[in-house]
Scaffold this motif. Structure first.
Motif, PDB file in Angstrom:
ATOM      1  N   HIS A  51       0.790  -1.189   0.038  1.00  0.00           N
ATOM      2  CA  HIS A  51       0.116  -0.018  -0.059  1.00  0.00           C
ATOM      3  C   HIS A  51       0.856   1.235   0.002  1.00  0.00           C
ATOM      4  CE1 HIS A  51      -3.334   2.486   2.291  1.00  0.00           C
ATOM      5  NE2 HIS A  51      -3.270   2.843   0.894  1.00  0.00           N
ATOM      6  N   TRP A  52       1.835   1.119   0.943  1.00  0.00           N
ATOM      7  CA  TRP A  52       2.806   2.340   0.892  1.00  0.00           C
ATOM      8  C   TRP A  52       3.606   2.533  -0.281  1.00  0.00           C
ATOM      9  CZ3 TRP A  52       5.515   1.852   6.393  1.00  0.00           C
ATOM     10  CH2 TRP A  52       4.569   1.917   7.467  1.00  0.00           C
ATOM     11  N   LYS A  53       3.873   1.572  -1.170  1.00  0.00           N
ATOM     12  CA  LYS A  53       4.500   1.582  -2.320  1.00  0.00           C
ATOM     13  C   LYS A  53       3.529   2.569  -3.386  1.00  0.00           C
ATOM     14  CE  LYS A  53       8.780   0.888  -2.931  1.00  0.00           C
ATOM     15  NZ  LYS A  53       9.479   1.856  -3.637  1.00  0.00           N
ATOM     16  N   ARG A  54       2.340   2.019  -3.114  1.00  0.00           N
ATOM     17  CA  ARG A  54       1.376   2.895  -4.278  1.00  0.00           C
ATOM     18  C   ARG A  54       1.030   4.053  -3.948  1.00  0.00           C
ATOM     19  NH1 ARG A  54      -1.428  -1.993  -3.154  1.00  0.00           N
ATOM     20  NH2 ARG A  54      -3.190  -1.019  -1.671  1.00  0.00           N
ATOM     21  N   LEU A  55       1.259   4.381  -2.618  1.00  0.00           N
ATOM     22  CA  LEU A  55       1.201   5.824  -1.940  1.00  0.00           C
ATOM     23  C   LEU A  55       2.632   6.735  -2.511  1.00  0.00           C
ATOM     24  CD1 LEU A  55      -0.507   5.289   1.370  1.00  0.00           C
ATOM     25  CD2 LEU A  55      -1.308   6.360  -0.843  1.00  0.00           C
ATOM     26  N   GLY A  56       3.629   6.070  -2.777  1.00  0.00           N
ATOM     27  CA  GLY A  56       4.923   6.785  -3.109  1.00  0.00           C
ATOM     28  C   GLY A  56       5.617   7.261  -1.851  1.00  0.00           C
ATOM     29  N   LEU A  57       5.446   6.475  -0.664  1.00  0.00           N
ATOM     30  CA  LEU A  57       5.839   7.021   0.527  1.00  0.00           C
ATOM     31  C   LEU A  57       7.463   6.932   0.549  1.00  0.00           C
ATOM     32  CD1 LEU A  57       3.683   5.852   3.220  1.00  0.00           C
ATOM     33  CD2 LEU A  57       3.517   8.050   2.000  1.00  0.00           C
ATOM     34  N   HIS A  58       8.021   8.017   1.295  1.00  0.00           N
ATOM     35  CA  HIS A  58       9.765   7.917   1.295  1.00  0.00           C
ATOM     36  C   HIS A  58       9.951   8.282   2.934  1.00  0.00           C
ATOM     37  CE1 HIS A  58      13.529  10.109   1.686  1.00  0.00           C
ATOM     38  NE2 HIS A  58      13.981   9.033   0.735  1.00  0.00           N
ATOM     39  N   PHE A  59      10.899   7.398   3.262  1.00  0.00           N
ATOM     40  CA  PHE A  59      11.411   7.517   4.591  1.00  0.00           C
ATOM     41  C   PHE A  59      12.817   7.846   4.669  1.00  0.00           C
ATOM     42  CE2 PHE A  59       7.962   4.136   4.491  1.00  0.00           C
ATOM     43  CZ  PHE A  59       6.991   4.983   5.432  1.00  0.00           C
ATOM     44  N   ASP A  60      13.159   8.738   5.490  1.00  0.00           N
ATOM     45  CA  ASP A  60      14.587   9.364   5.784  1.00  0.00           C
ATOM     46  C   ASP A  60      15.206   8.309   6.347  1.00  0.00           C
ATOM     47  OD1 ASP A  60      14.262  12.319   4.440  1.00  0.00           O
ATOM     48  OD2 ASP A  60      12.808  12.156   6.203  1.00  0.00           O
ATOM     49  N   THR A  61      14.548   7.405   7.360  1.00  0.00           N
ATOM     50  CA  THR A  61      15.252   6.364   8.300  1.00  0.00           C
ATOM     51  C   THR A  61      14.183   5.504   8.338  1.00  0.00           C
ATOM     52  OG1 THR A  61      16.436   8.109   9.284  1.00  0.00           O
ATOM     53  CG2 THR A  61      16.162   5.977  10.380  1.00  0.00           C
ATOM     54  N   ILE A  62      14.773   4.208   8.316  1.00  0.00           N
ATOM     55  CA  ILE A  62      14.248   2.937   8.710  1.00  0.00           C
ATOM     56  C   ILE A  62      14.768   2.322   9.832  1.00  0.00           C
ATOM     57  CG2 ILE A  62      13.340   0.631   8.155  1.00  0.00           C
ATOM     58  CD1 ILE A  62      13.482   1.944   4.999  1.00  0.00           C
ATOM     59  N   TYR A  63      14.173   2.193  11.170  1.00  0.00           N
ATOM     60  CA  TYR A  63      14.770   1.936  12.015  1.00  0.00           C
ATOM     61  C   TYR A  63      14.140   0.574  12.775  1.00  0.00           C
ATOM     62  CZ  TYR A  63      14.440   1.962  17.554  1.00  0.00           C
ATOM     63  OH  TYR A  63      14.466   1.704  18.923  1.00  0.00           O
ATOM     64  N   THR A  64      14.553  -0.637  12.727  1.00  0.00           N
ATOM     65  CA  THR A  64      14.026  -1.820  13.249  1.00  0.00           C
ATOM     66  C   THR A  64      14.339  -2.294  14.681  1.00  0.00           C
ATOM     67  OG1 THR A  64      15.860  -3.390  12.388  1.00  0.00           O
ATOM     68  CG2 THR A  64      14.189  -2.629  10.828  1.00  0.00           C
ATOM     69  N   GLY A  65      13.481  -2.671  15.406  1.00  0.00           N
ATOM     70  CA  GLY A  65      13.757  -3.160  16.618  1.00  0.00           C
ATOM     71  C   GLY A  65      13.285  -4.801  16.832  1.00  0.00           C
ATOM     72  N   TYR A  66      12.497  -4.965  18.046  1.00  0.00           N
ATOM     73  CA  TYR A  66      12.183  -6.235  18.260  1.00  0.00           C
ATOM     74  C   TYR A  66      11.047  -7.031  17.239  1.00  0.00           C
ATOM     75  CZ  TYR A  66       9.936  -9.831  21.293  1.00  0.00           C
ATOM     76  OH  TYR A  66       9.299 -11.146  21.768  1.00  0.00           O
ATOM     77  N   LEU A  67      11.674  -8.191  16.664  1.00  0.00           N
ATOM     78  CA  LEU A  67      10.668  -8.620  15.483  1.00  0.00           C
ATOM     79  C   LEU A  67       9.931  -9.770  16.172  1.00  0.00           C
ATOM     80  CD1 LEU A  67      13.389  -8.524  12.725  1.00  0.00           C
ATOM     81  CD2 LEU A  67      11.681  -6.701  13.434  1.00  0.00           C
ATOM     82  N   GLY A  68       8.813  -9.902  15.589  1.00  0.00           N
ATOM     83  CA  GLY A  68       8.002 -10.879  16.081  1.00  0.00           C
ATOM     84  C   GLY A  68       8.375 -12.302  15.541  1.00  0.00           C
ATOM     85  N   SER A  69       9.113 -12.436  14.605  1.00  0.00           N
ATOM     86  CA  SER A  69       9.202 -14.154  14.062  1.00  0.00           C
ATOM     87  C   SER A  69      10.483 -13.926  13.150  1.00  0.00           C
ATOM     88  CB  SER A  69       8.092 -14.497  13.405  1.00  0.00           C
ATOM     89  OG  SER A  69       7.993 -13.952  12.006  1.00  0.00           O
ATOM     90  N   TYR A  70      11.007 -15.248  13.156  1.00  0.00           N
ATOM     91  CA  TYR A  70      12.214 -15.624  12.256  1.00  0.00           C
ATOM     92  C   TYR A  70      11.644 -15.216  10.658  1.00  0.00           C
ATOM     93  CZ  TYR A  70      14.847 -18.756   9.029  1.00  0.00           C
ATOM     94  OH  TYR A  70      15.244 -19.597   8.132  1.00  0.00           O
ATOM     95  N   GLU A  71      10.720 -15.558  10.401  1.00  0.00           N
ATOM     96  CA  GLU A  71      10.131 -15.263   8.926  1.00  0.00           C
ATOM     97  C   GLU A  71      10.146 -13.731   8.646  1.00  0.00           C
ATOM     98  OE1 GLU A  71       8.397 -17.222  10.859  1.00  0.00           O
ATOM     99  OE2 GLU A  71       8.866 -19.009  10.228  1.00  0.00           O
TER     100      GLU A  71
END
Ligand code: PXL
Length: 283
Positions: free
Chosen positions: A66-86
């Motif tokens: 959905h965000w790709k269709r909206l053409g969104l841009h992020f200056d930063t992508i910050y990841t933390g606790y993930l819910g699964s290996y997948e």
């Protein structure tokens, strides 16, 4: 206005991950978008048992599309606790899809503390997290996560030389800068040390050490560091801000520590954080 996307869980009670990152990064004057990786009734740290856990792996691709269709841009992508290996491969794909030349990618490889993996994680997850670190500009492991990423035994008494050697080897995973949190050259202080691969620079920031462990300080630190770098602070300034803010939150918690054992009290410190960021914000 700068825009940051953070990808981590919602612990509905417990003031860590998204419920800490969102107010902290917003207070810094940065627009904050989120992808929740899981919804838990509380965090999984010691003191809570019987928490609920709802995995949101299946929602990630739809949100990204959905965000790709909206053409969104992020200056930063910050990841933390993930819910699964997948989730790791889905998030690597999301980073590849949204990354532009000037995107900053920060990976906090949240997996454990005090020498132990958090409940629900295993070696397969550690291997996957290593691959996510390879995509990052900046990684922020604590001593436990450093040992896991490097495949070494955990030690809580590292010398400055040990830390330096580990930081260099962490950047060999493929990231540009490795920051070890809770790392300091001497025992009276606490803070963080960073190694920037491109310049060979070692940068550190420290404050007085407060004994004991405080839940959610890793998430608070990573949020401020990510926010600071998003605002264009150099690594030393961002490290100092993150160390000072984390220390302020610990100090604000000390008088109510017994009732507030599950996290730090960051709320009274948000005003001064906003003040320190004001000159970096275009108004
Ligand atoms: O603070 C890291 C963290 C984030 N999210 C969840 C956690 C923890 C640490 O225990 O359990 C769900």
């Amino acid at each position: 206005m700068k825009r940051l996307l953070t990808i981590q869980d919602i612990s509905c009670f417990g003031k860590c991950s998204l419920t800490a990152a969102l107010p902290v990064i917003s207070a810094m004057g940065i627009e904050t978008a989120v992808i929740p990786t899981a919804v838990l009734s509380t965090h999984t740290g010691s003191g809570f048992s019987g928490f609920t856990f709802h995995d949101l792996t299946n929602d990630i691709e739809g949100i990204a599309a959905h965000w790709k269709r909206l053409g969104l841009h992020f200056d930063t992508i910050y990841t933390g606790y993930l819910g699964s290996y997948e989730q790791v491969s889905l998030i690597r794909k999301l980073i590849a899809d949204f990354r532009t030349e000037d995107t900053l990618v920060v990976v906090d490889p949240v997996m454990g503390d005090g020498g132990r993996l958090y409940s629900g994680f295993d070696n397969k997850f550690v291997t996957a997290m290593r691959s996510l670190c390879a995509d990052a500009d900046v990684i922020l492991p604590n001593a436990t996560e450093t040992a896991l990423l490097l495949g070494e035994n955990y030690s809580n008494s590292l010398t400055a030389d040990d830390i330096m050697s580990k930081l260099i080897r962490l950047t060999e995973l493929g990231c540009g800068t490795a920051i070890m949190t809770g790392a300091c050259e001497d025992k009276a202080h606490n803070g963080a040390m960073a190694y920037v691969r491109k310049t060979g620079e070692l940068v550190s920031a420290s404050c007085e050490n407060v004994s004991g462990s405080f839940h959610s300080t890793g998430d608070i630190f990573s949020s401020v560091l990510s926010g600071g770098m998003t605002l264009g602070m150099d690594i030393k300034t961002a490290l100092e801000l993150a160390v000072d803010f984390t220390h302020d939150c610990i100090s604000a918690t000390l008088p109510i520590r017994e009732q507030h054992w599950y996290a730090v009290r960051f709320e009274p410190c948000l005003g001064s954080l906003a003040e320190r960021c004001r000159k970096y914000i275009d108004v």
